[in-house]
Design a protein around this motif. Structure first.
Motif, PDB file in Angstrom:
ATOM      1  N   SER A   1      11.503   3.096 -13.881  1.00 52.28           N
ATOM      2  CA  SER A   1      11.042   2.610 -12.742  1.00 52.28           C
ATOM      3  C   SER A   1       9.557   2.391 -12.611  1.00 52.28           C
ATOM      4  O   SER A   1       8.859   2.717 -13.296  1.00 52.28           O
ATOM      5  CB  SER A   1      11.043   4.026 -11.574  1.00 52.28           C
ATOM      6  N   ASN A   2       9.103   1.472 -11.702  1.00 55.12           N
ATOM      7  CA  ASN A   2       7.876   0.640 -11.687  1.00 55.12           C
ATOM      8  C   ASN A   2       7.629   0.287 -10.279  1.00 55.12           C
ATOM      9  O   ASN A   2       8.179  -0.610  -9.715  1.00 55.12           O
ATOM     10  CB  ASN A   2       7.848  -0.659 -12.802  1.00 55.12           C
ATOM     11  N   TYR A   3       6.771   0.820  -9.592  1.00 55.47           N
ATOM     12  CA  TYR A   3       6.432   0.766  -8.332  1.00 55.47           C
ATOM     13  C   TYR A   3       4.852   0.019  -7.936  1.00 55.47           C
ATOM     14  O   TYR A   3       4.023   0.379  -9.035  1.00 55.47           O
ATOM     15  CB  TYR A   3       6.353   1.966  -7.332  1.00 55.47           C
ATOM     16  N   TRP A   4       4.914  -0.705  -7.154  1.00 54.92           N
ATOM     17  CA  TRP A   4       3.604  -1.524  -6.517  1.00 54.92           C
ATOM     18  C   TRP A   4       3.223  -1.239  -5.060  1.00 54.92           C
ATOM     19  O   TRP A   4       4.131  -1.024  -4.446  1.00 54.92           O
ATOM     20  CB  TRP A   4       3.847  -2.975  -6.831  1.00 54.92           C
ATOM     21  N   GLY A   5       1.986  -1.166  -5.058  1.00 57.07           N
ATOM     22  CA  GLY A   5       1.565  -1.230  -3.452  1.00 57.07           C
ATOM     23  C   GLY A   5       1.384  -2.633  -2.827  1.00 57.07           C
ATOM     24  O   GLY A   5       1.852  -3.604  -3.727  1.00 57.07           O
ATOM     25  N   GLN A   6       0.907  -2.743  -1.922  1.00 57.85           N
ATOM     26  CA  GLN A   6       0.847  -4.146  -1.243  1.00 57.85           C
ATOM     27  C   GLN A   6      -0.536  -4.901  -1.799  1.00 57.85           C
ATOM     28  O   GLN A   6      -0.303  -5.903  -1.261  1.00 57.85           O
ATOM     29  CB  GLN A   6       1.149  -3.767   0.282  1.00 57.85           C
ATOM     30  N   GLY A   7      -1.398  -4.067  -2.222  1.00 59.02           N
ATOM     31  CA  GLY A   7      -2.651  -4.649  -2.525  1.00 59.02           C
ATOM     32  C   GLY A   7      -3.894  -4.471  -1.620  1.00 59.02           C
ATOM     33  O   GLY A   7      -3.458  -4.398  -0.227  1.00 59.02           O
ATOM     34  N   THR A   8      -4.890  -4.655  -2.199  1.00 60.79           N
ATOM     35  CA  THR A   8      -6.150  -4.514  -1.014  1.00 60.79           C
ATOM     36  C   THR A   8      -7.055  -5.359  -1.590  1.00 60.79           C
ATOM     37  O   THR A   8      -7.312  -5.608  -3.022  1.00 60.79           O
ATOM     38  CB  THR A   8      -6.557  -3.042  -0.847  1.00 60.79           C
ATOM     39  N   GLN A   9      -7.646  -6.398  -0.546  1.00 65.92           N
ATOM     40  CA  GLN A   9      -8.879  -7.172  -1.172  1.00 65.92           C
ATOM     41  C   GLN A   9     -10.034  -6.542  -1.419  1.00 65.92           C
ATOM     42  O   GLN A   9     -10.614  -5.840  -0.534  1.00 65.92           O
ATOM     43  CB  GLN A   9      -8.975  -8.297  -0.130  1.00 65.92           C
ATOM     44  N   VAL A  10     -10.675  -6.847  -2.687  1.00 60.18           N
ATOM     45  CA  VAL A  10     -12.075  -6.544  -2.753  1.00 60.18           C
ATOM     46  C   VAL A  10     -12.872  -7.719  -2.990  1.00 60.18           C
ATOM     47  O   VAL A  10     -12.516  -8.544  -3.954  1.00 60.18           O
ATOM     48  CB  VAL A  10     -12.110  -5.612  -3.984  1.00 60.18           C
ATOM     49  N   THR A  11     -13.908  -8.173  -2.412  1.00 60.40           N
ATOM     50  CA  THR A  11     -14.738  -9.378  -2.391  1.00 60.40           C
ATOM     51  C   THR A  11     -16.047  -8.859  -2.657  1.00 60.40           C
ATOM     52  O   THR A  11     -16.783  -8.272  -1.847  1.00 60.40           O
ATOM     53  CB  THR A  11     -14.559 -10.212  -1.398  1.00 60.40           C
ATOM     54  N   VAL A  12     -16.537  -9.384  -3.719  1.00 60.97           N
ATOM     55  CA  VAL A  12     -18.005  -8.827  -4.154  1.00 60.97           C
ATOM     56  C   VAL A  12     -18.806 -10.248  -3.867  1.00 60.97           C
ATOM     57  O   VAL A  12     -18.650 -11.169  -4.574  1.00 60.97           O
ATOM     58  CB  VAL A  12     -18.046  -8.411  -5.486  1.00 60.97           C
ATOM     59  N   SER A  13     -19.879 -10.278  -2.985  1.00 62.23           N
ATOM     60  CA  SER A  13     -20.827 -11.258  -2.938  1.00 62.23           C
ATOM     61  C   SER A  13     -21.861 -11.341  -3.674  1.00 62.23           C
ATOM     62  O   SER A  13     -22.510 -10.254  -3.871  1.00 62.23           O
ATOM     63  CB  SER A  13     -20.998 -11.504  -1.443  1.00 62.23           C
ATOM     64  N   SER A  14     -22.339 -12.396  -4.194  1.00 61.92           N
ATOM     65  CA  SER A  14     -23.507 -12.552  -5.268  1.00 61.92           C
ATOM     66  C   SER A  14     -24.669 -13.012  -4.287  1.00 61.92           C
ATOM     67  O   SER A  14     -24.681 -13.216  -3.454  1.00 61.92           O
ATOM     68  CB  SER A  14     -23.377 -13.578  -6.246  1.00 61.92           C
TER      69      SER A  14
END
Length: 117
Positions: A104-117
């Protein structure tokens, strides 16, 4: 079935920190490995960090010394503490759980990470 729900993403300036959480529910027994992957625009999904049921951890070279994966078994939650964030850490971060016994291999829906320079 296992359900994974990520939280904690957002936008942060370079050098800042974020902590991602992945709450697991359902048939979580005998999960052998939990991990975090990320996918930046136009790039393939890459493995960021893993933690085994025995507590062994591994990291992709680009995050070693900056990211820490951990678990709270009483809360069925996996964390990714991200420090000294860089612009190149910008991506959608996905939680993953694997059970070797039945593949079995399960995934979440994802969460965005944005790093501004």
């Amino acid at each position: 079935q296992v359900q994974l729900v990520e939280s904690g993403g957002g936008e942060v300036q370079a050098g800042g920190s974020l902590r991602l959480s992945c709450a697991a529910s359902g048939s979580i027994f005998r999960i052998n490995v939990a991990g975090w992957y990320r996918q930046a625009p136009g790039k393939q999904r890459e493995l960021v960090a893993t933690i085994t049921s025995g507590g062994s951890t591994s990291y992709v070279d680009s995050v070693k010394g900056r990211f820490t994966i951990s678990t709270n078994n009483s809360k069925n939650t996996v964390y990714l503490q991200m420090n000294s964030l860089k612009h190149e850490d910008t991506a959608v971060y996905y939680c993953n759980a694997k059970r070797w016994g039945d593949g079995s291999n399960y995934w979440g829906q994802g969460t965005q990470v944005t790093v501004s320079s």
